[in-house]
Design an enzyme around this catalytic site. Structure first.
Site, PDB file in Angstrom:
ATOM      1  N   THR A   1      -2.300  -7.122   0.713  1.00  0.00           N
ATOM      2  CA  THR A   1      -2.227  -5.892   1.478  1.00  0.00           C
ATOM      3  C   THR A   1      -3.581  -5.699   2.143  1.00  0.00           C
ATOM      4  OG1 THR A   1      -1.788  -3.499   1.353  1.00  0.00           O
ATOM      5  CG2 THR A   1      -2.873  -4.504  -0.540  1.00  0.00           C
ATOM      6  N   THR A   2      -3.729  -4.616   2.918  1.00  0.00           N
ATOM      7  CA  THR A   2      -4.990  -4.413   3.620  1.00  0.00           C
ATOM      8  C   THR A   2      -6.100  -4.153   2.602  1.00  0.00           C
ATOM      9  OG1 THR A   2      -3.669  -3.364   5.319  1.00  0.00           O
ATOM     10  CG2 THR A   2      -6.044  -3.140   5.518  1.00  0.00           C
TER      11      THR A   2
ATOM     12  N   HIS B   1       3.626   2.326  -0.131  1.00  0.00           N
ATOM     13  CA  HIS B   1       4.110   1.500  -1.238  1.00  0.00           C
ATOM     14  C   HIS B   1       4.628   2.317  -2.402  1.00  0.00           C
ATOM     15  CE1 HIS B   1       3.671  -1.056  -4.856  1.00  0.00           C
ATOM     16  NE2 HIS B   1       4.175  -1.964  -4.056  1.00  0.00           N
TER      17      HIS B   1
ATOM     18  N   ASN C   1       4.849   5.428   5.385  1.00  0.00           N
ATOM     19  CA  ASN C   1       4.786   4.030   5.803  1.00  0.00           C
ATOM     20  C   ASN C   1       6.017   3.305   5.249  1.00  0.00           C
ATOM     21  OD1 ASN C   1       4.286   1.220   5.587  1.00  0.00           O
ATOM     22  ND2 ASN C   1       2.129   1.582   6.068  1.00  0.00           N
TER      23      ASN C   1
ATOM     24  N   HIS D   1       3.203  -1.075   9.952  1.00  0.00           N
ATOM     25  CA  HIS D   1       2.166  -2.085  10.191  1.00  0.00           C
ATOM     26  C   HIS D   1       2.845  -3.371  10.667  1.00  0.00           C
ATOM     27  CE1 HIS D   1      -1.584  -4.324   8.342  1.00  0.00           C
ATOM     28  NE2 HIS D   1      -1.342  -4.668   9.593  1.00  0.00           N
TER      29      HIS D   1
ATOM     30  N   ASP E   1       6.903   0.081   5.695  1.00  0.00           N
ATOM     31  CA  ASP E   1       6.800  -1.394   5.698  1.00  0.00           C
ATOM     32  C   ASP E   1       7.617  -2.058   4.592  1.00  0.00           C
ATOM     33  OD1 ASP E   1       4.930  -1.030   7.680  1.00  0.00           O
ATOM     34  OD2 ASP E   1       3.204  -1.587   6.444  1.00  0.00           O
ATOM     35  N   HIS E   2       7.565  -1.445   3.390  1.00  0.00           N
ATOM     36  CA  HIS E   2       8.146  -2.162   2.254  1.00  0.00           C
ATOM     37  C   HIS E   2       9.663  -2.028   2.151  1.00  0.00           C
ATOM     38  CE1 HIS E   2       4.343  -3.734   1.406  1.00  0.00           C
ATOM     39  NE2 HIS E   2       3.799  -2.544   1.253  1.00  0.00           N
TER      40      HIS E   2
ATOM     41  N   GLU F   1      -9.489   6.895   9.570  1.00  0.00           N
ATOM     42  CA  GLU F   1      -8.634   6.935   8.380  1.00  0.00           C
ATOM     43  C   GLU F   1      -9.415   6.279   7.257  1.00  0.00           C
ATOM     44  OE1 GLU F   1      -4.447   6.349   8.600  1.00  0.00           O
ATOM     45  OE2 GLU F   1      -4.341   5.466   6.592  1.00  0.00           O
TER      46      GLU F   1
ATOM     47  N   ARG G   1       5.332 -10.418   8.063  1.00  0.00           N
ATOM     48  CA  ARG G   1       5.906 -10.567   6.724  1.00  0.00           C
ATOM     49  C   ARG G   1       6.852  -9.430   6.361  1.00  0.00           C
ATOM     50  NH1 ARG G   1       0.556  -9.625   3.055  1.00  0.00           N
ATOM     51  NH2 ARG G   1      -0.232 -11.234   4.462  1.00  0.00           N
ATOM     52  N   HIS G   2       6.671  -8.254   6.966  1.00  0.00           N
ATOM     53  CA  HIS G   2       7.650  -7.182   6.702  1.00  0.00           C
ATOM     54  C   HIS G   2       8.203  -6.629   8.019  1.00  0.00           C
ATOM     55  CE1 HIS G   2       3.846  -5.026   6.836  1.00  0.00           C
ATOM     56  NE2 HIS G   2       3.532  -5.256   5.570  1.00  0.00           N
TER      57      HIS G   2
ATOM     58  N   GLU H   1       0.189   0.619  12.924  1.00  0.00           N
ATOM     59  CA  GLU H   1      -1.002  -0.032  12.349  1.00  0.00           C
ATOM     60  C   GLU H   1      -1.023  -1.475  12.822  1.00  0.00           C
ATOM     61  OE1 GLU H   1      -0.967   2.377   8.095  1.00  0.00           O
ATOM     62  OE2 GLU H   1      -0.666   0.219   8.138  1.00  0.00           O
TER      63      GLU H   1
ATOM     64  N   ARG I   1       2.293  -6.804  11.143  1.00  0.00           N
ATOM     65  CA  ARG I   1       1.280  -7.801  10.779  1.00  0.00           C
ATOM     66  C   ARG I   1       1.451  -9.051  11.638  1.00  0.00           C
ATOM     67  NH1 ARG I   1      -1.348  -6.734   5.537  1.00  0.00           N
ATOM     68  NH2 ARG I   1      -2.259  -8.770   5.848  1.00  0.00           N
TER      69      ARG I   1
ATOM     70  N   HIS J   1      -3.823   4.475   1.531  1.00  0.00           N
ATOM     71  CA  HIS J   1      -3.851   3.266   0.701  1.00  0.00           C
ATOM     72  C   HIS J   1      -3.877   3.593  -0.793  1.00  0.00           C
ATOM     73  CE1 HIS J   1      -3.919  -1.118   0.811  1.00  0.00           C
ATOM     74  NE2 HIS J   1      -4.259  -0.944  -0.443  1.00  0.00           N
ATOM     75  N   GLY J   2      -2.749   3.340  -1.410  1.00  0.00           N
ATOM     76  CA  GLY J   2      -2.662   3.441  -2.865  1.00  0.00           C
ATOM     77  C   GLY J   2      -2.404   4.837  -3.396  1.00  0.00           C
TER      78      GLY J   2
HETATM   79  N1  PXP Z   1      -2.940   3.466   5.843  1.00  0.00           N
HETATM   80  C1  PXP Z   1      -3.294   2.218   6.236  1.00  0.00           C
HETATM   81  C2  PXP Z   1      -4.238   2.079   7.371  1.00  0.00           C
HETATM   82  C3  PXP Z   1      -2.747   1.084   5.603  1.00  0.00           C
HETATM   83  O1  PXP Z   1      -3.104  -0.142   6.015  1.00  0.00           O
HETATM   84  C4  PXP Z   1      -1.826   1.260   4.560  1.00  0.00           C
HETATM   85  C5  PXP Z   1      -1.225   0.065   3.895  1.00  0.00           C
HETATM   86  O2  PXP Z   1      -0.473  -0.650   4.809  1.00  0.00           O
HETATM   87  C6  PXP Z   1      -1.465   2.570   4.208  1.00  0.00           C
HETATM   88  C7  PXP Z   1      -2.052   3.647   4.841  1.00  0.00           C
HETATM   89  C8  PXP Z   1      -0.446   2.850   3.141  1.00  0.00           C
HETATM   90  O3  PXP Z   1      -0.892   2.363   1.911  1.00  0.00           O
HETATM   91  P1  PXP Z   1       0.096   2.322   0.689  1.00  0.00           P
HETATM   92  O4  PXP Z   1       1.263   1.468   1.089  1.00  0.00           O
HETATM   93  O5  PXP Z   1      -0.715   1.734  -0.414  1.00  0.00           O
HETATM   94  O6  PXP Z   1       0.525   3.740   0.410  1.00  0.00           O
END
Ligand code: PXP
Length: 249
Positions: free
Chosen positions: A105-106, A222, A9, A45, A11-12, A156, A51-52, A75, A47, A199-200
């Site tokens: 975040t989500t 992230h 991902n 993602h 995004d950041h 997911e 924002r990103h 996403e 959004r 996520h995380g």
């Molecule tokens: N999967 C989904 C559906 C998410 O919304 C996110 C966060 O945008 C991620 C994966 C990735 O999470 P992280 O950035 O914490 O690794």
């Protein structure tokens, strides 16, 4: 066990770019490096508040990935605006996520049980356009069942509760959260859903999640982008790829 796919991902990368405006660092360049380092696909993602990732980023990523024959996992929230964008780009995959403007975040999964009547036609339109549809949910029995009824091909699982518990040293909470992920993955597998997780996830939490046999794909953002500050993105992605592969044997 079969090979686990890694979606990175990016995004950041856009978050850092947007801190100054302009074009650097470019998420599409990061995506290419991630693919070369062992990612199977790219996740972004879009959004509602942009924002990103921007609309232009999605255009650039979609065309770069199409040229390379690699998948884009878009996403997005369950809104009419996002549906129009997805139907325009027809990405390989769409992951529907809950979204609130005030969140950082989500947070938490989609309520597929409560939102069934809104989500089901959405899933059908995306599938008709050729996208593989995934719902970002908690590993909860009712949400898994509702995801099947909504017509999704993939669930997911939001693994944030497990990852937070590990990082904060809450051993019993981590054990319970991991068991819930295992039970949910087994149920989803029995019901014919492909299972993804995200996520995380970091270098510590990846192995127990990757070892769940029904899990087919991890989406990680992230931590990898943060780690890239110290080691470079290529090294960070390659290490994550190695840890995933080692957990599968
Ligand atoms: N999967 C989904 C559906 C998410 O919304 C996110 C966060 O945008 C991620 C994966 C990735 O999470 P992280 O950035 O914490 O690794």
């Amino acid at each position: 066990m079969n090979r686990l796919r890694l979606g990175v991902n990016i995004d950041h990368v856009a978050t850092i770019r947007n801190a100054r405006g302009g074009t650097h660092p470019d998420p599409a360049r990061a995506a290419i490096i991630a693919l070369e380092a062992g990612a199977d696909g790219i996740t972004a993602h879009l959004r509602e508040d942009r924002r990103h990732i921007s609309d232009a980023d999605i255009e650039a990523l979609a065309s770069m990935l199409r040229e390379r024959g690699r998948p884009l996992n878009l996403e997005m929230a369950v809104t009419s605006e996002m549906l129009d964008i997805a139907l325009k780009h027809r990405p390989h995959a769409v992951c529907l996520v809950p979204e609130r403007r005030e969140e950082r975040t989500t947070e938490g999964g989609l309520d597929v049980v409560g939102g069934h009547n809104w989500i089901t036609p959405f899933v059908a339109k995306l599938r008709d356009a050729g996208s593989r549809v995934s719902l970002f949910i908690a590993a909860d029995a009712a949400q898994i069942e509702a995801s099947v009824h909504a017509g999704a091909q993939v669930a997911e699982f939001h693994v944030g509760a497990y990852c937070d518990a590990v990082r904060e040293g809450r051993v019993e909470a981590a054990r319970a959260a991991l068991q819930a992920l295992r039970d949910g993955a087994a149920q989803a597998g029995r019901l014919g859903l492909e299972v993804h997780a995200g996520h995380g996830i970091d270098f510590v939490t990846v192995a127990p999640i990757a070892a769940i046999p029904e899990v087919a794909e991890l989406n990680i953002g992230h931590f990898l982008i943060g780690e890239a500050v110290f080691t470079g993105l290529e090294v960070a992605v390659a290490r994550m790829r190695r840890l995933m592969d080692e957990a599968r044997v």
